[in-house]
Write a protein that holds these residues in place. Structure first.
Motif, mmCIF file in Angstrom:
data_model
loop_
_atom_site.group_PDB
_atom_site.id
_atom_site.type_symbol
_atom_site.label_atom_id
_atom_site.label_comp_id
_atom_site.label_asym_id
_atom_site.label_seq_id
_atom_site.Cartn_x
_atom_site.Cartn_y
_atom_site.Cartn_z
ATOM 1 N N TRP A 38 0.854 -1.188 0.000
ATOM 2 C CA TRP A 38 0.000 0.000 0.000
ATOM 3 C C TRP A 38 0.889 1.237 0.000
ATOM 4 O O TRP A 38 0.664 2.185 -0.745
ATOM 5 N N TYR A 39 1.920 1.192 0.815
ATOM 6 C CA TYR A 39 2.802 2.336 0.961
ATOM 7 C C TYR A 39 3.456 2.697 -0.373
ATOM 8 O O TYR A 39 3.361 3.811 -0.840
ATOM 9 N N VAL A 76 8.384 -2.162 -2.210
ATOM 10 C CA VAL A 76 8.331 -3.612 -2.404
ATOM 11 C C VAL A 76 9.558 -4.023 -3.191
ATOM 12 O O VAL A 76 10.265 -4.969 -2.851
ATOM 13 N N GLY A 77 9.862 -3.268 -4.253
ATOM 14 C CA GLY A 77 11.027 -3.569 -5.086
ATOM 15 C C GLY A 77 12.311 -3.544 -4.280
ATOM 16 O O GLY A 77 13.122 -4.465 -4.363
ATOM 17 N N ARG A 78 12.466 -2.483 -3.475
ATOM 18 C CA ARG A 78 13.712 -2.354 -2.699
ATOM 19 C C ARG A 78 13.861 -3.459 -1.683
ATOM 20 O O ARG A 78 14.912 -4.086 -1.570
ATOM 21 N N PHE A 103 -9.315 -3.739 -12.110
ATOM 22 C CA PHE A 103 -10.447 -3.001 -11.536
ATOM 23 C C PHE A 103 -10.341 -1.498 -11.714
ATOM 24 O O PHE A 103 -11.159 -0.752 -11.177
ATOM 25 N N ASN A 104 -9.290 -1.077 -12.425
ATOM 26 C CA ASN A 104 -9.073 0.356 -12.622
ATOM 27 C C ASN A 104 -8.974 1.149 -11.331
ATOM 28 O O ASN A 104 -9.479 2.264 -11.242
ATOM 29 N N PHE A 105 -8.338 0.573 -10.318
ATOM 30 C CA PHE A 105 -8.149 1.318 -9.067
ATOM 31 C C PHE A 105 -7.037 2.333 -9.295
ATOM 32 O O PHE A 105 -5.978 1.987 -9.821
ATOM 33 N N PRO A 106 -7.264 3.603 -8.919
ATOM 34 C CA PRO A 106 -6.232 4.617 -9.157
ATOM 35 C C PRO A 106 -5.017 4.408 -8.246
ATOM 36 O O PRO A 106 -5.085 3.705 -7.244
ATOM 37 N N ASN A 107 -3.918 5.053 -8.655
ATOM 38 C CA ASN A 107 -2.668 4.886 -7.921
ATOM 39 C C ASN A 107 -2.533 5.930 -6.807
ATOM 40 O O ASN A 107 -1.486 6.537 -6.637
ATOM 41 N N ASP A 108 -3.619 6.167 -6.048
ATOM 42 C CA ASP A 108 -3.504 7.102 -4.923
ATOM 43 C C ASP A 108 -3.751 6.334 -3.630
ATOM 44 O O ASP A 108 -3.913 5.117 -3.642
ATOM 45 N N ARG A 109 -3.791 7.056 -2.520
ATOM 46 C CA ARG A 109 -3.903 6.426 -1.213
ATOM 47 C C ARG A 109 -5.097 5.475 -1.114
ATOM 48 O O ARG A 109 -4.950 4.317 -0.748
ATOM 49 N N THR A 152 -6.778 -1.753 -3.707
ATOM 50 C CA THR A 152 -6.020 -2.796 -4.400
ATOM 51 C C THR A 152 -5.411 -3.765 -3.395
ATOM 52 O O THR A 152 -5.473 -4.986 -3.576
ATOM 53 N N ALA A 153 -4.841 -3.206 -2.312
ATOM 54 C CA ALA A 153 -4.203 -4.062 -1.316
ATOM 55 C C ALA A 153 -5.225 -5.017 -0.695
ATOM 56 O O ALA A 153 -4.940 -6.195 -0.485
#
Ligand SMILES: N[C@@H](Cc1ccccc1)C(=O)O
Length: 420
Positions: free
Chosen positions: A145-146, A151-153, A319-325, A331-332
């Motif tokens: 979520w953060y 996640v990558g790092r 689901f087209n969830f936006p990339n905001d908080r 999504t999470a």
């Protein structure tokens, strides 16, 4: 993402791509291998691993051939829809989501089992596996979520930790390998046993363990259309590395735990904690047990995060969830809640889940690529890259893909011999 590297002169080094493939290929699936392969044991397992690795390498190269007919960044969705139409695309879409979901379940199951085992062993109080499931899922959910960047790092750090712990563990175990156990000699073998009937059941596990195919579009995006050689080399190096590592891993596990001793591990569900416990029991030193526990934790945690990232992006896109908080929160929840709930009630389904993931994965990693290549070769007269497969090989691989489904049919009918 708008990274467009293909136009620049300098492309990323071979290490980037090879690491990407290695990180995806070598994952929690590895923990299911000794259990899935116990029926055929070491010699048989080595032959099967080499053959399946070869097959998965070829289908990976086929996907490169197909992907290069499209712009870098095109996904499975794009080329399946374009080359094979809506029905295939729907099937592949469902199988794609299913593999990621069930892997997330498997890895949550595996991570929470080793976590509760670790807490129990080193902190001394009992930490129920359902509590561990909640802790693990919340933790991963919050990290995702953060930010995906995190996640990558964290995954990168964990992958390094995993390899260091792996070599620390196994350099300690190599000296313990007993040839009689490894070759299942008469002195340790079960009486009147046979190996051949168990070949079929190993296939879904091997196929998932050599899986990286979802990352072919990322590789093409990374290197662009001018560096085909680096794309194919990354795949070849990654697969070769995985075969060697898996054979080594089987040698170490099967050279330490005899075939007869596997039955109780399988009977307990074969989750990673039982397995780590069994291997750890061989060592007199507590030190070695700690390193092994470390390895178990790192190995599944890095796979969990890596698989998760794919599922997270897939769900957000679907689901087209936006990339905001708020969007990322939704999504999470959709990503982690379902596998966590299942895991809460069935915490020990690790091995089964890997098997089912293998079956769904076979659809888009074994059966789909030859069909895509056939369609692409009909449609385009020239290609940037041609996978080393003629029509005969393509058909052979399609047949192999369907053979894997014999396991399901035989299993449903109750005719599948499984090693218990
Ligand atoms: N190969 C991975 C699983 C995996 C399959 C397919 C795609 C991504 C990951 C493992 O062994 O755990």
């Amino acid at each position: 993402m708008g990274i467009h590297i293909s136009g620049q002169n300098k492309s990323p080094g071979l290490t980037n791509g090879a690491m990407l493939v290695i990180a995806t290929v070598v994952g929690g699936g590895m923990f299911s291998l000794p259990i899935a392969m116990a029926g055929v044991w070491f010699t048989g397992a080595t032959i099967i691993l080499i053959l399946i690795a070869l097959m998965m390498l070829l289908t990976g190269l086929m996907l490169v051939e197909v992907n290069l007919h499209f712009e870098p960044g095109a996904s499975f969705n794009t080329f399946t829809l374009e080359l094979l139409g809506k029905k295939w695309n729907l099937l592949v879409g469902i199988a794609f989501g299913f593999v990621l979901y069930i892997l997330t379940y498997a890895y949550i199951s595996g991570s929470s089992a080793v976590l509760s085992q670790t807490v129990m062993k080193y902190a001394g109080y009992s930490f129920s596996s359902s509590l561990a499931v909640i802790v693990v899922s919340m933790l991963v959910g919050v990290i995702a979520w953060y930010s995906s960047l995190w996640v990558g790092r964290i995954t990168t750090v964990l992958i390094f930790g995993k390899f260091i712990a792996f070599f620390a563990t196994f350099s300690g175990m190599v000296s313990h390998i007993e040839i009689a156990k490894l070759l299942d000699s008469a002195s340790v073998a079960l009486q009147g046993t046979s190996y051949l009937p168990y070949v079929l059941m190993t296939l879904p596990f091997c196929i998932i363990s050599f899986g990286f195919h979802g990352n072919v579009p990322s590789l093409v995006k990374l290197y662009g259309k001018n560096n085909v050689r680096k794309i194919t080399l990354s795949i070849i190096i990654g697969t070769a590395f995985a075969v060697l590592l898996y054979i080594f891993w089987l040698a170490v596990t099967m050279g330490n735990i005899s075939r007869a001793e596997f039955s109780p591990i399988i009977a307990k569900g074969g989750n990673i904690d039982v397995f780590v416990e069994a291997i750890g029991g061989i060592f007199a030193s507590k030190h070695m047990g700690l390193i092994l526990t470390f390895f178990g934790n790192f190995a599944v945690a890095s796979s969990l995060l890596a698989a998760t990232l794919g599922l997270f992006d897939y769900i957000a896109d679907l689901f087209n969830f936006p990339n905001d908080r708020v969007g990322r929160f939704k999504t999470a929840v959709v990503t982690y809640l379902p596998p966590a709930v299942v895991c809460f009630f069935y915490p020990n389904g690790f091995v089964y889940a890997i098997g089912y993931a293998g079956l769904a994965f076979t659809i888009w990693s074994v059966i789909l690529p030859p069909f895509l290549v056939k369609s692409a070769r009909k449609r385009y007269s020239s290609a940037l890259y041609t996978a080393p497969c003629n029509n005969l090989v393509l058909n052979l691989i399609i047949v192999c893909g369907f053979i894997v489904y014999l396991t399901v049919i035989l299993d449903v009918l109750g005719w599948l011999p499984t090693f218990k």
